[in-house]
Design an enzyme around this catalytic site. Structure first.
Site, mmCIF file in Angstrom:
data_model
loop_
_atom_site.group_PDB
_atom_site.id
_atom_site.type_symbol
_atom_site.label_atom_id
_atom_site.label_comp_id
_atom_site.label_asym_id
_atom_site.label_seq_id
_atom_site.Cartn_x
_atom_site.Cartn_y
_atom_site.Cartn_z
ATOM 1 C CG HIS A 1 0.635 -4.064 5.250
ATOM 2 N ND1 HIS A 1 -0.395 -3.763 4.387
ATOM 3 C CD2 HIS A 1 1.225 -5.160 4.731
ATOM 4 C CE1 HIS A 1 -0.429 -4.642 3.397
ATOM 5 N NE2 HIS A 1 0.558 -5.504 3.583
ATOM 6 C CG HIS B 1 -1.893 -1.137 1.210
ATOM 7 N ND1 HIS B 1 -2.355 -1.754 2.351
ATOM 8 C CD2 HIS B 1 -2.514 -1.770 0.178
ATOM 9 C CE1 HIS B 1 -3.205 -2.708 2.039
ATOM 10 N NE2 HIS B 1 -3.312 -2.741 0.722
ATOM 11 C CD GLU C 1 -1.174 -3.685 9.362
ATOM 12 O OE1 GLU C 1 -0.810 -2.499 9.206
ATOM 13 O OE2 GLU C 1 -1.794 -4.324 8.504
ATOM 14 C CD GLU D 1 -0.732 0.384 4.738
ATOM 15 O OE1 GLU D 1 -0.030 -0.648 4.815
ATOM 16 O OE2 GLU D 1 -1.976 0.348 4.661
#
Length: 736
Positions: free
Chosen positions: A500, A362, A593, A365
């Site tokens: 991410h 993404h 994350e 990110e």
């Protein structure tokens, strides 16, 4: 992440931001090298900054090429020449032209807005909940602690995790206050409306006040009229809007006072404050904690050109252990560069496992991208220093770092800037495809075959082929996705992590729920113990995840789960790279994350590096966990490619690489392992995995079957021996 919420919500385009020059912050100007002296006197204000040079009339600010006349005296002759003047790209600007709500309070903004200071840390959680106050709140879930830029709500309004601070309806003079705890030079404010899939609430204008003691306040005033300034705010819930103060103010407290808001809605906002620390000569307050790292690395955000230049520099500095290569191109033609790091770059060494890190799937990110650029610098630097840990890692492992899988999306986010990109812009590739939903769904055919009792005898439990529809020319498959799939098929990866941002948690496969259309459901793989181990290793060595005082990022508290979660039990993600990697290749992959803030300001990068450095290194070392070996032909001692390694009790097999070597990640314990290959008798042996660092050798020698020997004789043109010919004739007669 947040795939379900993103599918339900509509995000407006973010505001414009000029491209930073190398060496400056994403906000357009690095924090000042020196601090200002602070006095607790009310209304203390630093000297006004000089206005930036404006282009000539008729030229676009930030894109024109103004000229400066140079007077040259040569042999008593005056010559007037023109030369181009180098100018910086346009700094941050508001999302729309400045507007006011009253004539007397009209805001006198500078023609160019230069943020000057980095964010105070509402979005990144450096500002704690106790530093936020408000005049009132509709509920606890809409309290001031929820008034953070880009904070995301839960699916239900009215719960403990709503998407903004909202004042009570009867509160006629609402305010939202931040205590910086230290003397601070406030230079600007960024606001959003309420994040919700059910309601529309945002502030359309506000005033700003300051205080040193939270009792006596003064307002931000227009430079021309001297009236209290009214700042234009938002026209939708998601687009961040920047307002710079007419004059920066030095104080401890800042207060936002909404003046108007959407008709029929409530006074709701999310905010970030732009602020620089200043010195306190009276030592009235403790010094603010410094963010930093002692590693001599390049701590800034890198666009495509800067990233390519940095990777080239690392390669030139460490040519014996690095190789830069491309696995393909993005939709806009940007190359997907990979940094390979090993003592023998460019070749697969027998018995040496292959590991990869992938970031930037993404594009908005951005932290994972910078961490991988920092990691390659760090490994190069420490290898040259002779660090034994890094030396062993590069000697025994072949590491591949892909910092930007979605370079098109990143360039979009980078142009907006770290604080103005919002929550979603730049997430997708240039075609509007979410790459984390773009891999082939191999879960469904596997589970259907399992339900029919076809696995593993008829349908394999590993290396599932691509579905026919996925290989068609008109299939909706992004070029970035195809490039990564081909990369996976070329190199026998064993371990991977997909980096991410936007949360602080590690998720592991399966990412897709087994029950069709279920939004979330615990869906473990046959290797659940291994995946939980891998996830725990990263989460357990990540400083931010292990901070006992940290608050949840958005709407879920993962600390009670050890900061790990099964992906499908969080939210279903069909077509994820993690699931595809597990079912189509030998590679075990998790998702990390990294931070609540998807695109942290570059002054936070040193601390983020320290938060993740040990975790990045320790995770790479987990490739040694389990068993490894070579499957060879008993007669020739040649390695057998594509031999299947099956572990009793685990319904997922792996295969050997082209040299016959394999790696099977396993947790400590005793295992019964079987090796099989076409044309060979199977072989089974026990392999023990200790708690000590491995891997444990578990080699196999396979014997060819008679049928395979005959095939090889016939293929070589040899005559069949008489006794074997008579035996074959008898067998044919029996069949007839």
């Amino acid at each position: 992440m947040w795939g379900l919420l993103l599918a339900l919500a509509t995000f407006a385009p973010a505001v414009g931001l000029g491209l930073p020059t190398p060496g400056t912050s994403v906000l357009g100007l690095a924090p000042p090298a020196t601090t200002e002296a602070w006095s607790p006197a009310r209304g203390s204000t630093p000297a006004p900054q000089s206005s930036p040079v404006q282009p000539p009339p008729g030229k676009d600010n930030g894109t024109s090429e103004p000229h400066v006349r140079v007077r040259i005296v040569k042999k008593k002759k005056v010559i007037m020449k023109k030369r181009k003047k180098l100018i910086r790209p346009r700094p941050m600007a508001t999302a729309r032209p400045p507007v006011t709500t009253t004539t007397t309070g009209a805001l006198d903004l500078p023609e160019e807005q230069d943020p000057g200071c980095p964010p105070l840390g509402l979005e990144s959680l450096r500002v704690s909940d106790s530093q936020l106050e408000a005049s009132s709140s509709q509920s606890f879930g809409l309290g001031p602690h929820r008034g953070r830029l880009n904070i995301q709500s839960g699916l239900e309004d009215g719960d403990l995790y709503d998407g903004a601070w909202c004042a009570e309806q009867q509160d006629t003079k609402p305010w939202f206050q931040v205590d910086a705890r230290h003397p601070t030079r406030f230079s600007g404010i960024i606001t959003q409306g309420r994040n919700s899939i059910w309601r529309y609430d945002w502030v359309t204008s506000y005033k700003v006040q300051f205080s040193n003691d939270s009792q006596t306040w003064w307002g931000s005033r227009n430079r021309s009229s001297g009236m209290e300034a009214v700042f234009p705010a938002n026209s939708d819930p998601e687009t961040p809007v920047l307002n710079l103060l007419p004059e920066p103010q030095v104080a401890r407290f800042i207060r936002l006072l909404p003046q108007t808001w959407l008709q029929g809605g409530a006074s709701c906002l999310r905010a970030e404050i732009l602020a620089c620390p200043v010195s306190d000569p009276n030592d009235l307050f403790p010094k603010a904690p410094a963010l930093g790292s002692s590693d001599p690395l390049d701590f800034r955000h890198h666009n495509y050109k800067a990233m390519r230049k940095l990777m080239k520099q690392v390669n030139e500095k460490c040519p014996n252990i690095t190789r830069v290569y491309s696995i393909g191109k993005s939709h806009q033609g940007l190359k997907l560069y990979v940094m390979e790091m090993s003592d023998q770059p460019g070749e697969h060494e027998l018995g040496e496992p292959e590991v990869r890190y992938v970031a930037g799937m993404h594009g908005n990110e951005a932290l994972g991208r910078e961490l991988l650029l920092l990691l390659m610098q760090f490994l190069c630097h420490e290898y040259l220093r002779g660090d034994p840990r890094v030396t062993r890692l590069l000697t025994e492992t072949r590491i591949h770092l892909l910092p930007s899988m979605n370079p098109d999306g990143y360039e979009t986010a980078f142009r907006r800037g770290s604080e103005l990109v919002g929550w979603a812009e730049g997430r997708w590739n240039q075609q509007g495809i979410d790459l984390n939903h773009n891999f082939a769904d191999l879960n469904t055919p596997l589970w259907e075959a399992e339900d029919d009792g076809l696995v593993p005898d008829t349908v394999p439990n590993h290396h599932l082929p691509l579905p026919t529809y996925y290989t068609l020319p008109n299939a909706t498959v992004a070029p970035e996705t195809r490039a990564v799939i081909e990369w996976m098929q070329r190199i026998p990866f064993v371990l991977s992590a997909n980096l991410h941002g936007g949360e602080l948690v590690v998720s592991y496969p399966f990412d897709m729920t087994r029950t069709p259309w279920a939004a979330r459901e615990l869906t473990p793989t046959p290797d659940d113990a291994v995946f939980r181990w891998l996830s725990t290793v990263y989460a357990g060595t990540n400083w931010a995840m292990q901070d006992p005082d940290r608050r949840p990022c958005h709407s879920q508290d993962f600390s009670s789960l050890g900061n790990i979660i099964n992906g499908a039990d969080w939210h279903t993600v069909p077509g994820s790279m993690n699931d595809f990697s597990y079912l189509h290749t030998n590679c075990f992959e998790i998702t990390v994350e990294l931070s609540c803030d998807k695109f942290p300001h570059e002054n936070e990068l040193p601390q983020e590096w320290e938060n993740n450095k040990e975790a990045l290194l320790t995770y790479l070392e987990q490739v040694r966990m389990g068993i490894t070996g070579v499957v060879r032909d008993k007669d020739t001692e040649q390695g057998i490619a594509d031999a299947v390694i099956a572990v009793e009790g685990i319904n997922h097999d792996v295969t050997t690489a082209w040299g016959g070597d394999y790696w099977r990640l396993l947790t400590p314990g005793d295992y019964v392992v079987t090796a099989s290959a076409e044309g060979y008798h199977t072989a089974t042996r026990k392999c023990w995995v200790p708690f000590e660092e491995g891997p444990v050798p578990c080699n196999f020698h396979l014997t060819k079957t008679p049928k395979q020997r005959l095939r090889e004789l016939l293929a070589a043109g040899a005559k069949v021996p008489p006794d074997l010919r008579r035996r074959l004739e008898r067998l044919r007669g029996q069949k007839n």
